[in-house]
Design an enzyme around this catalytic site. Structure first.
Site, PDB file in Angstrom:
ATOM      1  N   ASP A 102      48.578  45.827  38.420  1.00 22.23           N
ATOM      2  CA  ASP A 102      50.034  45.910  38.398  1.00 22.23           C
ATOM      3  C   ASP A 102      50.495  46.233  36.976  1.00 22.23           C
ATOM      4  O   ASP A 102      49.751  46.020  36.018  1.00 22.23           O
ATOM      5  CB  ASP A 102      50.648  44.572  38.832  1.00 22.23           C
ATOM      6  CG  ASP A 102      50.349  44.244  40.289  1.00 22.23           C
ATOM      7  OD1 ASP A 102      50.280  45.180  41.098  1.00 22.23           O
ATOM      8  OD2 ASP A 102      50.187  43.048  40.603  1.00 22.23           O
ATOM      9  N   ASP A 158      50.202  39.375  42.694  1.00 21.34           N
ATOM     10  CA  ASP A 158      50.843  38.070  42.493  1.00 21.34           C
ATOM     11  C   ASP A 158      51.645  37.600  43.693  1.00 21.34           C
ATOM     12  O   ASP A 158      51.966  36.421  43.801  1.00 21.34           O
ATOM     13  CB  ASP A 158      51.740  38.095  41.251  1.00 21.34           C
ATOM     14  CG  ASP A 158      52.776  39.212  41.310  1.00 21.34           C
ATOM     15  OD1 ASP A 158      52.898  39.873  42.360  1.00 21.34           O
ATOM     16  OD2 ASP A 158      53.473  39.423  40.296  1.00 21.34           O
ATOM     17  N   ASP A 216      50.393  40.635  48.622  1.00 16.03           N
ATOM     18  CA  ASP A 216      49.211  41.178  47.936  1.00 16.03           C
ATOM     19  C   ASP A 216      47.911  40.537  48.421  1.00 16.03           C
ATOM     20  O   ASP A 216      46.825  41.033  48.119  1.00 16.03           O
ATOM     21  CB  ASP A 216      49.321  40.955  46.415  1.00 16.03           C
ATOM     22  CG  ASP A 216      50.398  41.808  45.777  1.00 16.03           C
ATOM     23  OD1 ASP A 216      50.668  42.898  46.311  1.00 16.03           O
ATOM     24  OD2 ASP A 216      50.971  41.378  44.762  1.00 16.03           O
ATOM     25  N   ASP A 270       9.328  25.828  27.670  1.00  8.87           N
ATOM     26  CA  ASP A 270      10.196  26.633  28.527  1.00  8.87           C
ATOM     27  C   ASP A 270      11.630  26.120  28.503  1.00  8.87           C
ATOM     28  O   ASP A 270      12.581  26.900  28.550  1.00  8.87           O
ATOM     29  CB  ASP A 270       9.686  26.612  29.969  1.00  8.87           C
ATOM     30  CG  ASP A 270       8.426  27.451  30.151  1.00  8.87           C
ATOM     31  OD1 ASP A 270       8.026  28.109  29.178  1.00  8.87           O
ATOM     32  OD2 ASP A 270       7.848  27.432  31.245  1.00  8.87           O
TER      33      ASP A 270
END
Length: 578
Positions: free
Chosen positions: A21, A308, A312, A406
């Site tokens: 947007d 938002d 959407d 390790d």
């Protein structure tokens, strides 16, 4: 950037398109009225006077068709666009609160993305049946509904007004048109009855400056092989001007901008042929977002989509990474998204991509380190009997290596910083194996090299009759893994280019592990626990020399990769050395 769904961290490294947007994400969302157009003339807000009846009516429309809330300290709050309109009317000398009491609102037609306008109805006087309707919306949605100008207008020329609006939009200004209509009695609350036969009042042009950091973020995204796209409800010329200002487009291709109306007329096949050329979508609605996502995904792209609003949510859910706005976003959008921007900033998306690539790289480094070390242990134990030598390691040695050697350096890989070329690489294909780019070959051959160094140490020690061969093999295997940890901090860059102390936690882990290993050899009460014996200075120097074999081998491997001579078939790009 708050990741709500952990797999999105891995997907971030594969993003090829970011559809964003404009308002609040690419821009600051701090609107201010930059200009007004009254009676066909463009005016700066400071030049507008309430003594001018036409200007006063436009200011009244800006204040009344407005949902701004005013706090106790006269601080305006609400949608940034409406706050900017309210503030412009107040700065021109209009008392909006008093105006609201004189012309109380009785009804409204909320903004609709399809109509692209909203209307409020107010009593002409508190006791009157007559109503005044004020309409606000995009110029192309309001002008066709106007049949005349307000009383006192020299002449109402829609074409001239549209040309003025287009000229202001080309400067990157966001345009809103205002109109009104008087009703003798309350009409049906229907857009078809209220929003028709209007008197045109004027235009308000608002400026929403781009965020200062967005241009650099867009350039970084492009350098990383990511295509940024802007989706906005603004006028095409406004969108084009902003896109040019932030470096999203070059401004020389009309094909770069597509309006929502044009998109709606395209079939899926037609849109699929054009979607790769579009960089700006103007006058777009939420339903267009999901078409954009689907069209790109059908062509194999990995798409991030921002949003938002409630509408959407489908596009956010369908995108490979849905990005909701943490400040202005609705709860529905946040729930549908994979990631939230706590500052609503486009640059944060690019920073998240960078962080996602770094995390994935570090996961690969840990796997490379752990599996190569285990491979070296396996080869050492497995091949010794075939070479006529006893088993070189005891269970306590293997346990020590797996827990300490390790563990400590492996955990420190999580603090490894991003490599210098991390945002100059092409996005990683989503279906690519984590063992790609020569990783499985590295695990095999370095494991064999580590095993060979240990077996050579064992054979040399037995052959020379030192009697400490098991301690020496244990030491060489442990220290070889520490050298390997330092060498694989980058798949391309030399440790000497990076700097041995640039990852301080890893350097400290290596130093601590080395010290602990020496303790198992030279601390008397640890010898019976680990079945070790103190080494002479010569034996220790021999172990240190053999331990550098793996480090040297990996550094040579990286040199070959930088030259483009290795792992081309495995997919490593033969780019120029840093």
């Amino acid at each position: 950037a708050l990741v709500r769904k952990p797999p999105a961290v891995e997907t971030l490294g594969s993003v090829t398109w970011i559809c964003s947007d404009k308002t609040g994400t690419l821009t600051q969302n701090r609107m201010r009225v930059e200009a007004l157009a009254v009676n066909g003339e463009r005016l700066a807000p400071a030049r507008v006077r309430l003594e001018d009846p036409l200007a006063a009516e436009l200011l009244r429309a800006m204040a009344l068709n407005n949902d701004t809330r005013v706090g106790a300290a006269a601080q305006a709050a609400g949608d940034p666009t409406e706050v900017a309109l309210y503030e412009a009317a107040r700065e021109a000398g209009l008392d909006a609160a008093e105006l609201g009491r004189r012309l109380p609102r009785v009804a409204e037609l909320p903004f609709d993305p399809e109509r692209r306008r909203m209307s409020t109805l107010h009593r002409e006087t508190p006791s009157s049946e007559a109503l005044l309707a004020y309409v606000k919306g995009s110029p192309e949605s309001v002008l066709p509904l106007c049949t005349q100008g307000a009383a006192g207008t020299r002449s109402f020329e829609p074409e001239r007004i549209a040309a003025l609006a287009q000229a202001m939009a080309a400067e990157g200004l966001r345009l809103l048109a205002f109109a009104r209509r008087r009703f003798e009695s309350p009409p049906p609350l229907d857009p078809a009855r209220v929003e028709t036969g209007l008197e045109f009042l004027g235009l308000a042009a608002l400026l929403d400056p781009p965020r200062a950091e967005v241009a650099a973020a867009i350039a970084e995204a492009k350098g990383a092989g990511i295509v940024p796209v802007m989706i906005t409800g603004d006028h095409p010329d406004t969108a084009r001007a902003i896109a040019l200002r932030i470096g999203l487009t070059g401004g020389d291709r009309e094909e770069e901008v597509l309006t929502g109306a044009e998109l709606s007329r395209l079939t899926d096949e037609e849109f699929a042929r054009r979607v790769r050329a579009i960089r700006v979508y103007a006058r777009a609605a939420p339903e267009h977002k999901i078409r954009i996502v689907q069209a790109l995904q059908r062509q194999g792209e990995c798409v991030a989509m921002t949003g938002d609003g409630v509408n959407d949510a489908p596009a956010l859910k369908r995108a490979d990474i849905g990005v909701a706005m943490g400040v202005s976003g609705t709860d529905v959008a946040k729930e549908a998204a994979h990631m939230m921007l706590l500052d609503d900033n486009f640059a944060t998306i690019v920073a998240a991509v960078r962080a996602g690539r770094r995390i994935f790289d570090n996961v690969r480094k840990f796997i490379r380190y752990a599996m190569t070390g285990n491979s070296g242990e396996i080869w050492t134990i497995f091949l010794a009997p075939f070479l006529g030598m006893p088993i070189p390691l005891l269970p306590i040695h293997i346990l020590w290596i797996n827990l300490v050697t390790d563990g400590l350096p492996g955990l420190a890989f999580s603090s490894e910083g991003a490599e210098r070329d991390i945002m100059r690489r092409a996005p990683r294909p989503p279906n690519e194996s984590i063992f790609a780019h020569g990783m499985w070959q590295h695990i095999v051959w370095v494991g064999l090299l580590m095993g060979a160094a240990c077996l050579f140490t064992q054979a040399w020690s037995i052959g020379t009759g030192t009697g400490h061969w098991q301690t020496m093999v244990f030491t060489v295997l442990t220290l070889s893994q520490l050298g390997h940890a330092l060498a694989i901090r980058s798949e391309r860059e030399s440790l000497f280019t990076q700097g041995p102390w640039s990852n301080r936690p890893l350097a400290l882990a290596v130093v601590l592990t080395f010290a602990l290993q020496m303790a198992t050899i030279y601390v008397p009460w640890l010898n019976p626990i680990f079945r070790t014996e103190p080494l002479s200075a010569g034996e220790l120097l021999f172990c240190l020399a053999m331990s550098t074999v793996v480090f040297a081998g990996v550094e040579i491997e990286k040199w070959l990769v930088r030259r483009g001579w290795l792992y081309r078939e495995a997919g490593v790009a033969a780019s120029q050395p840093s």
